[in-house]
Scaffold this motif. Structure first.
Motif, PDB file in Angstrom:
ATOM      1  N   GLY A  22     -93.114  49.321  46.973  1.00  0.00           N
ATOM      2  CA  GLY A  22     -91.973  50.166  47.323  1.00  0.00           C
ATOM      3  C   GLY A  22     -91.644  50.051  48.791  1.00  0.00           C
ATOM      4  O   GLY A  22     -90.994  49.111  49.211  1.00  0.00           O
ATOM      5  N   ASP A  23     -92.124  51.005  49.595  1.00  0.00           N
ATOM      6  CA  ASP A  23     -91.859  50.953  51.027  1.00  0.00           C
ATOM      7  C   ASP A  23     -92.950  50.188  51.780  1.00  0.00           C
ATOM      8  O   ASP A  23     -92.991  50.172  53.003  1.00  0.00           O
ATOM      9  N   LEU A  52     -97.811  45.448  55.185  1.00  0.00           N
ATOM     10  CA  LEU A  52     -96.633  45.771  55.979  1.00  0.00           C
ATOM     11  C   LEU A  52     -95.943  46.973  55.358  1.00  0.00           C
ATOM     12  O   LEU A  52     -96.038  47.190  54.147  1.00  0.00           O
ATOM     13  N   ARG A  53     -95.251  47.740  56.202  1.00  0.00           N
ATOM     14  CA  ARG A  53     -94.473  48.866  55.686  1.00  0.00           C
ATOM     15  C   ARG A  53     -93.069  48.799  56.259  1.00  0.00           C
ATOM     16  O   ARG A  53     -92.856  48.267  57.355  1.00  0.00           O
ATOM     17  N   TRP A  59     -89.500  45.724  58.835  1.00  0.00           N
ATOM     18  CA  TRP A  59     -90.879  45.611  58.381  1.00  0.00           C
ATOM     19  C   TRP A  59     -91.818  45.640  59.582  1.00  0.00           C
ATOM     20  O   TRP A  59     -91.567  45.001  60.595  1.00  0.00           O
ATOM     21  N   GLN A  60     -92.884  46.414  59.452  1.00  0.00           N
ATOM     22  CA  GLN A  60     -93.868  46.569  60.519  1.00  0.00           C
ATOM     23  C   GLN A  60     -95.250  46.259  59.944  1.00  0.00           C
ATOM     24  O   GLN A  60     -95.637  46.781  58.898  1.00  0.00           O
ATOM     25  N   MET A  61     -96.023  45.395  60.632  1.00  0.00           N
ATOM     26  CA  MET A  61     -97.366  45.082  60.172  1.00  0.00           C
ATOM     27  C   MET A  61     -98.277  46.273  60.456  1.00  0.00           C
ATOM     28  O   MET A  61     -98.312  46.796  61.565  1.00  0.00           O
ATOM     29  N   VAL A  62     -99.011  46.700  59.424  1.00  0.00           N
ATOM     30  CA  VAL A  62     -99.933  47.822  59.547  1.00  0.00           C
ATOM     31  C   VAL A  62    -101.353  47.301  59.741  1.00  0.00           C
ATOM     32  O   VAL A  62    -102.084  47.787  60.602  1.00  0.00           O
ATOM     33  N   THR A  63    -101.744  46.311  58.933  1.00  0.00           N
ATOM     34  CA  THR A  63    -103.089  45.739  59.053  1.00  0.00           C
ATOM     35  C   THR A  63    -103.030  44.229  58.850  1.00  0.00           C
ATOM     36  O   THR A  63    -102.161  43.709  58.155  1.00  0.00           O
ATOM     37  N   TRP A  64    -103.958  43.536  59.480  1.00  0.00           N
ATOM     38  CA  TRP A  64    -104.166  42.108  59.291  1.00  0.00           C
ATOM     39  C   TRP A  64    -105.668  41.903  59.253  1.00  0.00           C
ATOM     40  O   TRP A  64    -106.380  42.383  60.130  1.00  0.00           O
TER      41      TRP A  64
END
Length: 71
Positions: A22-23, A52-53, A59-64
């Motif tokens: 979804g988001d 990503l969210r 879109w923004q990377m949250v974790t890698w």
């Protein structure tokens, strides 16, 4: 990494699969990471996991997370 003795020079993802939440989206696959480590070039084959969210229409990377695979 903080000392600057290891510097990423390239990340080449492959076989990436996306799971739509979804988001948010979760990407999994593999990648080849090129680094300069203590002045020497090195290439690592890794598995990857990114989350990503979507926020404010972007879109923004949250974790890698990547894990080196055995050679």
């Amino acid at each position: 990494m903080e000392s600057g003795s290891t510097v990423y020079t390239a990340v080449e993802p492959s076989d990436v699969k996306a799971q739509d939440l979804g988001d948010a989206v979760v990407l999994t696959g593999s990648c080849r990471i090129s680094v300069m480590s203590q002045g020497r070039p090195e290439q690592l084959q890794c598995s990857l996991h990114r989350r990503l969210r979507q926020q404010g229409g972007q879109w923004q990377m949250v974790t890698w997370q990547s894990t080196r695979l055995p050679e």
